[in-house]
Design a protein around this motif. Structure first.
Motif, PDB file in Angstrom:
ATOM      1  N   TYR A 206       6.618   3.351  -1.040  1.00  0.00           N
ATOM      2  CA  TYR A 206       6.045   4.680  -0.771  1.00  0.00           C
ATOM      3  C   TYR A 206       5.825   4.828   0.723  1.00  0.00           C
ATOM      4  O   TYR A 206       5.219   3.954   1.368  1.00  0.00           O
ATOM      5  CB  TYR A 206       4.729   4.854  -1.519  1.00  0.00           C
ATOM      6  N   ASN A 208       3.768   6.524   3.184  1.00  0.00           N
ATOM      7  CA  ASN A 208       2.500   7.244   3.208  1.00  0.00           C
ATOM      8  C   ASN A 208       2.510   8.282   4.321  1.00  0.00           C
ATOM      9  O   ASN A 208       2.744   7.957   5.486  1.00  0.00           O
ATOM     10  CB  ASN A 208       1.347   6.267   3.421  1.00  0.00           C
ATOM     11  N   PRO A 212      -2.212  13.902   4.005  1.00  0.00           N
ATOM     12  CA  PRO A 212      -2.158  13.556   2.578  1.00  0.00           C
ATOM     13  C   PRO A 212      -1.809  14.728   1.685  1.00  0.00           C
ATOM     14  O   PRO A 212      -1.367  14.536   0.560  1.00  0.00           O
ATOM     15  CB  PRO A 212      -3.568  13.030   2.302  1.00  0.00           C
ATOM     16  N   PRO A 276      -0.402  11.118  -2.089  1.00  0.00           N
ATOM     17  CA  PRO A 276      -1.000   9.783  -2.204  1.00  0.00           C
ATOM     18  C   PRO A 276      -2.253   9.826  -3.070  1.00  0.00           C
ATOM     19  O   PRO A 276      -3.293  10.312  -2.649  1.00  0.00           O
ATOM     20  CB  PRO A 276      -1.316   9.419  -0.746  1.00  0.00           C
ATOM     21  N   ALA A 306      -0.912   3.875  -3.041  1.00  0.00           N
ATOM     22  CA  ALA A 306      -0.651   5.041  -2.192  1.00  0.00           C
ATOM     23  C   ALA A 306      -1.995   5.618  -1.775  1.00  0.00           C
ATOM     24  O   ALA A 306      -2.453   6.635  -2.296  1.00  0.00           O
ATOM     25  CB  ALA A 306       0.191   6.079  -2.931  1.00  0.00           C
ATOM     26  N   PRO A 308      -4.688   7.560   0.471  1.00  0.00           N
ATOM     27  CA  PRO A 308      -4.718   8.647   1.478  1.00  0.00           C
ATOM     28  C   PRO A 308      -5.524   8.197   2.684  1.00  0.00           C
ATOM     29  O   PRO A 308      -6.721   8.491   2.809  1.00  0.00           O
ATOM     30  CB  PRO A 308      -5.392   9.791   0.716  1.00  0.00           C
ATOM     31  N   TRP A 309      -4.893   7.485   3.602  1.00  0.00           N
ATOM     32  CA  TRP A 309      -5.617   6.838   4.697  1.00  0.00           C
ATOM     33  C   TRP A 309      -6.371   7.825   5.565  1.00  0.00           C
ATOM     34  O   TRP A 309      -7.505   7.542   5.992  1.00  0.00           O
ATOM     35  CB  TRP A 309      -4.637   6.020   5.543  1.00  0.00           C
TER      36      TRP A 309
END
Length: 400
Positions: A206, A208, A212, A276, A306, A308-309
């Protein structure tokens, strides 16, 4: 570059030019017109052009492929027709070989330097080389003998008509190029039929996204293997699910190539715009079919994290700021001096205005009476004649 290496490379490139091996097996109502073989390179004259097709002793029969259903130990005789479409006689190398599924899912035949071990080795031609005049067709007989210990199921190969030509490259080197055309051979050996396909591995990655809410790319790679003894086709679908099984995306059914027994094939699916959602699961659903029947669905799943940073970073920053404010308030409350509560009926000194406190002090002093004079020194006259608690006025005349 050695002659053997050149021959292998040329065979691999020209194997895609198999004329009769480009359509699925189906009966044809009329004899197909022979197609020309690969043309010669630029600047050459008298190039070899030919066609290869199933035939009989009296000519083409309208078959696209050699399709047989035989018992172990059986023997039959058939014919392959080779037509020379060029303007000069050509000598062809005629022989049988085995087929396999290439890495890209194409039907392929073994290169010329690899001996056949399956159905290709069961095919025998009276002689290997056949010289055919220009514009003529020769129907060449061959025998196919099924060994008594042949395994049941599908055995696939081809009858090849090849032309070996010496060519000169641009840098002056002379190389031997093996140009080949073939007609496929599909042989079913009688016995128990066992169609089976497995998903050996599923890999999910994935990408990222920074945003997001925009979604990222999910790439699913999985490898299929034909574990049965018959040819397998069908379709495959990939479904992406969020936590708690909620469906996020689904691919359109992808047609699978024809997988020969024992063949493997890797499929790659790219799905865009997947948000994510901490944990994503890819579900691979294989709807396989054989020439006889449909197989039970094969499903395999794999997941990928995944997170969502950016959103998590914002939440962490907000939590840190709130914690810092709470700590500062607690520190300020701990450093403030504590004061005792006033007794019932008594006014808090801190809440009493300063001037009122001064007036109260003066009243208490007047009620206490005159202050005794000091033991030494004279007493001022103004102070001796003053009334306690009354200020002496300088403009008031003294009493007589």
């Amino acid at each position: 570059m050695s002659l053997r290496t050149t021959l292998i490379r040329a065979s691999a490139v020209l194997a895609a030019a198999l004329l009769v091996a480009t359509a699925p097996p189906a009966p044809a109502p009329a004899a197909p017109a022979p197609s020309p073989g690969p043309a010669a390179g630029a600047g050459e004259t008298g190039a070899a052009r030919w066609a290869v097709q199933p035939s009989s002793a009296k000519g083409p029969t309208g078959r696209n492929y050699f399709i047989y259903d035989l018992a172990p130990g059986s023997t039959l005789t058939d014919h392959v027709g080779i037509t020379n479409l060029g303007d000069r006689p050509v000598t062809f190398d005629v022989y049988g070989t085995d087929a396999y599924t290439s890495t890209d899912g194409a039907f392929a035949l073994l290169p010329a330097d690899r001996p056949a071990t399956d159905v290709g080795s069961w095919i025998r031609v009276d002689r290997r080389e056949w010289t055919i005049p220009a514009g003529k067709r020769v129907d060449i007989p061959f025998r196919l003998t099924v060994p008594a210990n042949a395994t049941p199921g599908d055995h696939t190969g081809g009858v090849i008509g090849a032309v070996a030509r010496v060519r000169t490259t641009a840098d002056g080197q002379r190389v031997l190029v093996d140009q080949r055309l073939a007609a496929r051979v599909y042989l079913r050996v009688n016995g128990p039929v066992r169609p089976a396909v497995t998903v050996e591995a599923v890999d999910v990655s994935y990408a990222n996204p920074v945003n997001p809410f925009a979604g990222g790319d999910l790439v699913v790679r999985y490898r299929l293997r034909n574990d049965g003894n018959v040819r397998i086709g069908g379709s495959a679908t990939v479904t992406v699910r969020a936590p708690f099984g909620r469906e996020q995306a689904r691919t359109s059914p992808t047609d699978l190539p024809e997988l020969l027994p024992g063949a493997t094939f890797t499929v790659t699916e790219r799905i865009t715009g997947v948000p994510p959602l901490l944990r994503l699961t890819a579900e691979v659903d294989i709807a396989a079919t054989s020439t006889d029947t449909a197989l039970p669905p094969v499903v395999r799943t794999a997941g990928v994290w995944a997170a969502p940073w950016l959103l998590l970073a914002l939440l962490a920053g907000a939590a840190g700021w709130a914690g810092l404010r709470w700590w500062r308030r607690k520190a300020a409350a701990a450093g403030r001096p504590s004061t005792p509560d006033p007794a019932p009926g008594q006014q808090d000194p801190a809440a009493t205005p300063r001037p009122a406190a001064t007036a109260s002090a003066a009243t208490d002093a007047a009620a206490a009476g005159p202050t005794p004079a000091a033991a030494t020194g004279p007493t001022p006259a103004a102070a001796a004649g003053s009334t306690p608690g009354v200020d002496a006025r300088p403009d008031t005349p003294p009493a007589r």
